[in-house]
Every structure is written in structure tokens, then in C-alpha cells.
Design an enzyme around this catalytic site. Structure first.
Site, mmCIF file in Angstrom:
data_model
loop_
_atom_site.group_PDB
_atom_site.id
_atom_site.type_symbol
_atom_site.label_atom_id
_atom_site.label_comp_id
_atom_site.label_asym_id
_atom_site.label_seq_id
_atom_site.Cartn_x
_atom_site.Cartn_y
_atom_site.Cartn_z
ATOM 1 N N GLY A 126 3.260 -7.335 26.433
ATOM 2 C CA GLY A 126 4.317 -8.439 25.838
ATOM 3 C C GLY A 126 3.472 -9.505 24.944
ATOM 4 O O GLY A 126 2.501 -9.036 24.154
ATOM 5 N N LYS B 86 10.543 4.389 15.422
ATOM 6 C CA LYS B 86 10.448 5.288 14.128
ATOM 7 C C LYS B 86 9.063 5.347 13.389
ATOM 8 O O LYS B 86 8.118 4.912 13.536
ATOM 9 C CB LYS B 86 11.466 4.299 13.108
ATOM 10 N N ASN C 55 -3.240 -10.870 17.240
ATOM 11 C CA ASN C 55 -3.113 -9.910 18.524
ATOM 12 C C ASN C 55 -4.342 -9.845 19.244
ATOM 13 O O ASN C 55 -5.024 -10.988 19.292
ATOM 14 C CB ASN C 55 -2.906 -8.031 17.903
ATOM 15 N N ALA D 8 3.034 -0.947 11.883
ATOM 16 C CA ALA D 8 4.073 -1.781 11.331
ATOM 17 C C ALA D 8 4.603 -2.644 12.464
ATOM 18 O O ALA D 8 5.559 -3.579 12.254
ATOM 19 C CB ALA D 8 4.863 -1.326 10.262
ATOM 20 N N ALA D 9 4.383 -2.417 13.802
ATOM 21 C CA ALA D 9 5.142 -3.096 14.881
ATOM 22 C C ALA D 9 4.828 -4.658 14.605
ATOM 23 O O ALA D 9 5.727 -5.412 14.773
ATOM 24 C CB ALA D 9 4.557 -2.443 16.236
ATOM 25 N N GLY D 10 3.482 -4.859 14.412
ATOM 26 C CA GLY D 10 3.085 -6.413 14.127
ATOM 27 C C GLY D 10 3.915 -6.954 13.149
ATOM 28 O O GLY D 10 4.364 -7.969 13.221
ATOM 29 N N ASP D 11 3.922 -6.175 11.963
ATOM 30 C CA ASP D 11 4.416 -6.835 10.697
ATOM 31 C C ASP D 11 6.109 -6.834 10.962
ATOM 32 O O ASP D 11 6.648 -8.070 10.421
ATOM 33 C CB ASP D 11 4.451 -5.694 9.609
ATOM 34 N N LEU E 239 0.054 -9.144 22.718
ATOM 35 C CA LEU E 239 -0.626 -8.465 23.753
ATOM 36 C C LEU E 239 -0.276 -6.814 23.860
ATOM 37 O O LEU E 239 -0.269 -6.248 24.700
ATOM 38 C CB LEU E 239 -0.279 -9.040 25.177
ATOM 39 N N GLY F 20 1.498 -1.753 3.721
ATOM 40 C CA GLY F 20 1.011 -2.932 3.329
ATOM 41 C C GLY F 20 1.566 -3.903 4.163
ATOM 42 O O GLY F 20 2.809 -4.134 4.470
ATOM 43 N N ASN G 93 0.974 -0.988 0.080
ATOM 44 C CA ASN G 93 0.025 0.008 -0.079
ATOM 45 C C ASN G 93 0.689 1.097 0.095
ATOM 46 O O ASN G 93 1.909 1.141 0.392
ATOM 47 C CB ASN G 93 -0.912 -0.021 1.217
ATOM 48 N N ASP H 157 5.580 5.750 17.283
ATOM 49 C CA ASP H 157 4.570 5.315 16.163
ATOM 50 C C ASP H 157 4.255 3.820 16.074
ATOM 51 O O ASP H 157 5.349 3.199 15.580
ATOM 52 C CB ASP H 157 4.988 5.990 14.754
ATOM 53 N N GLY I 63 6.386 5.896 10.420
ATOM 54 C CA GLY I 63 6.160 5.036 9.087
ATOM 55 C C GLY I 63 5.803 3.834 9.342
ATOM 56 O O GLY I 63 6.034 3.197 10.198
HETATM 57 O O1 RIB Z 1 0.314 -3.056 9.485
HETATM 58 C C1 RIB Z 1 0.528 -2.023 9.243
HETATM 59 C C2 RIB Z 1 -0.014 -1.657 7.843
HETATM 60 O O2 RIB Z 1 -1.435 -1.823 7.929
HETATM 61 C C3 RIB Z 1 0.220 -0.332 7.077
HETATM 62 O O3 RIB Z 1 1.489 -0.206 6.463
HETATM 63 C C4 RIB Z 1 -1.032 -0.383 6.214
HETATM 64 O O4 RIB Z 1 -1.009 -0.277 4.817
HETATM 65 C C5 RIB Z 1 -1.830 -1.313 6.476
HETATM 66 O O5 RIB Z 1 -1.892 -2.365 5.437
#
Ligand code: RIB
Length: 309
Positions: A226, A291, A185, A250-253, A222, A38, A10, A247, A293
Site C-alpha cells: 500500500g 500490462k 519507495n 513503470a508502476a511507480g511512474d 510500500l 525512462g 529510454n 509486470d 512494458g
Molecule cells: O520506472 C521504470 C523505468 O525505469 C523504465 O522504463 C526504465 O527505462 C527505467 O528508467
């Protein structure tokens, strides 16, 4: 060892405001920026930045946002070879609000991501068949996730599945049986099991419910409390790392990318390497919150080692 990621790409439009607006409210924000995002793309960028050979399979539209996303993807060192350009559908976007506590709210318009089909898998057979680990999320059609998971599963690869965004209709049994590691999550755990994991005990119950559905290992994220993990003959809890969060997008990604990278580096997945990978992943997720974004927030291996001590 290689990682394949099939998922969304995205362009994220991120606004910052002291708090997130309520329904019907107009709020003055302080700034905005656009980032590559994305969930799939973020995982691919993060795994590659950590040092794993990573292939990304996705779609963008034939439009300015798509060109921008492809240029940024390449600038992060991830090949665009397996990203199809869809002539009929616009590039996916996400409109994201981030508040002063680093919390976020995201609206995703899937666009070309939701046009992924069997042809995307066929075009990427080579990297998919060669992959040791497959990363999946749910910003693409469920059928494509299933197709990719089947291919990886039949080739003996490890399938790591992030059920985000949580599907209203749940996950099909056919898919659950091919997932090695699932990483919901709190809200996704509730939607998949009916258990809200507010503490380690509830998280354990939820993980057991996921095992009963056929998933080998469950990692329940969680957030600031944690991570609980269960699988490969071990169970445990990783306390959150202390960082200056600005921010959480994207922490999960980055968590999932860190998990994949750590397992990719391990000789075999067993109780020890699994527990170690969850700790590594938690450090990656924490660093991503320091960071701005999505894709650009992916941590470098040196930062992770420093945080792990
Ligand atoms: O997990 C974060 C992402 O979720 C963002 O980058 C956004 O594009 C959505 O897909």
C-alpha cells in the site's frame, strides 16, 4: 492547467524469465520485447493519457534508438518539441528483467539523459513557466532537477519529486526545500531517512523525517503493501488495489502521473484533494502492473474510474 515533466527517456529491453538470474548465473528466459521507457517519459505519457495537457523535456542521442523513442513518444500523443537530440551521446537504455511474480530488476545506462543541462531548461522556458505541476525524477543530473524545481517553485507550481534511483549522496537541502511532494519507495525512503518503512508506523516516522528536511508532503510507496501519505494537513494509508499483476515496470511512474493528474483536476490542493489524489495514484500504479512494458502500460482514465468504483 498543465503539467511539465523534466526527465529521462529510454529504450527498454525487457526480458521475461521464471525468476531473475543470480550473480554469475545464465538463465533461459521465455521472451523479450522493446518498449518506450525512462521514468520521465513514462510519467509524461501516463499523465497525457489520463487527460492532462503535458509537456516533456528530455534528450535522446542521434541514433536508431533515439529515433525509435521519438517516434513512439509521438505515437503516445506527447510532443517531441522539447526533446533535444544530443549529437555526442547515445540514447539512454534500460535492460530490465521481469520474473513470473511481475517483479523486476533494472539496469539503466543514462546516456543522453545524463547530458541534460541548463540549455534544456532554457529551451523549454515557456512550458516550464506555464506549468501548474512539475514532475521530476533522478535519471537526469541533480543540477538540472534543481534548476527546473527552482523555476517551478518561484512560479508557484507544485513540485512532485520521485527520488528514483535513490542518490547515494542524499538530496541537497536546497532541493528539498523546493519539493512540495516527495514519493520514495521503501528502499529510497531508507536511503533518504535511514528508516526502512516496513509498516505504517515506520512509514509515518520516515514521513516526519522528510517533513523535517523541508518537504511539504511525503508519500511513501510500500509496493504490494500500500501507500502511506502525510501532508496538506492530513495523514493516511491507502490499501493496495487487487489486480492481476504481470509486470511491475513503470508502476511507480504511473503512480506519480496519476497523482499529478488528479491534483491538476482539483481546484486547490488541500487535505481532501490530496488524499483523493493519492488514492487515484495508487489505482494508476496498480493498473500499470496489469500490462506489459513501461510507457505502454499507462492506464486510461476510464480504467482508473472503474477500479476506483
Ligand atoms: O520506472 C521504470 C523505468 O525505469 C523504465 O522504463 C526504465 O527505462 C527505467 O528508467
Amino acid at each position: 492547467m498543465t503539467i511539465a515533466v523534466v526527465g529521462s527517456i529510454n529504450l527498454d529491453i525487457v526480458t521475461r524469465s521464471p525468476r531473475l538470474p543470480k550473480a554469475g548465473e545464465t538463465l533461459h528466459g521465455s521472451s523479450y520485447a522493446t518498449f518506450l521507457g525512462g521514468k520521465g517519459c513514462n510519467q509524461a505519457v501516463a499523465a497525457s493519457r489520463l487527460g492532462s495537457t503535458t509537456h516533456f523535456i528530455g534528450r535522446v542521442g542521434q541514433d536508431g534508438f533515439g529515433q525509435e523513442a521519438l517516434t513512439q513518444l509521438a505515437s503516445f500523443g506527447v510532443s517531441r518539441q522539447y526533446v533535444q537530440i544530443d549529437e555526442k551521446t547515445a540514447t539512454g537504455i534500460a535492460v530490465i528483467g521481469v520474473d513470473a511474480n511481475a517483479e523486476n530488476a533494472i539496469t539503466v545506462i543514462g546516456g543522453a539523459n545524463m547530458a541534460l543541462d541548463e540549455s534544456d531548461i532554457q529551451r523549454a522556458l515557456e512550458p516550464l513557466q506555464a506549468a501548474d505541476i512539475l514532475l521530476l525524477q533522478l535519471e537526469i543530473p541533480m543540477a538540472v532537477c534543481e534548476g527546473a524545481a527552482r523555476l517551478a517553485h518561484n512560479n508557484g507550481a507544485t513540485v512532485i519529486f520521485d527520488p528514483a534511483p535513490a542518490p547515494k549522496e542524499g538530496l541537497p537541502d536546497s532541493l528539498l526545500g523546493m519539493i512540495d511532494i516527495i514519493t520514495p519507495n521503501e528502499s529510497e525512503t531508507y536511503s533518504l531517512t535511514g528508516i526502512l518503512p516496513t509498516n505504517a508506523l515506520e512509514a509515518e516516522k520516515a514521513a516526519n523525517a522528510l517533513h523535517d528536511k523541508g518537504v511539504k508532503a511525503a508519500i511513501i510507496k510500500l509496493g504490494a503493501h500500500g501507500v502511506f501519505y502525510s501532508g496538506y494537513g492530513t495523514q493516511g494509508f491507502v490499501k493496495p488495489f487487487k489486480v492481476e499483476a504481470i509486470d511491475s515496470v513503470a508502476a511507480g511512474d504511473c503512480f506519480n502521473a496519476g497523482l499529478a493528474h488528479s491534483l491538476d483536476c482539483a481546484k486547490a490542493i488541500n487535505s481532501e484533494s490530496f488524499a483523493e489524489a493519492v488514492r487515484y495514484a495508487a489505482a494508476c500504479g496498480a493498473l500499470a502492473t496489469t500490462k506489459h512494458g513501461a510507457a505502454p502500460a499507462a492506464p486510461y482514465a476510464e480504467e482508473v474510474h472503474k477500479l476506483l468504483g
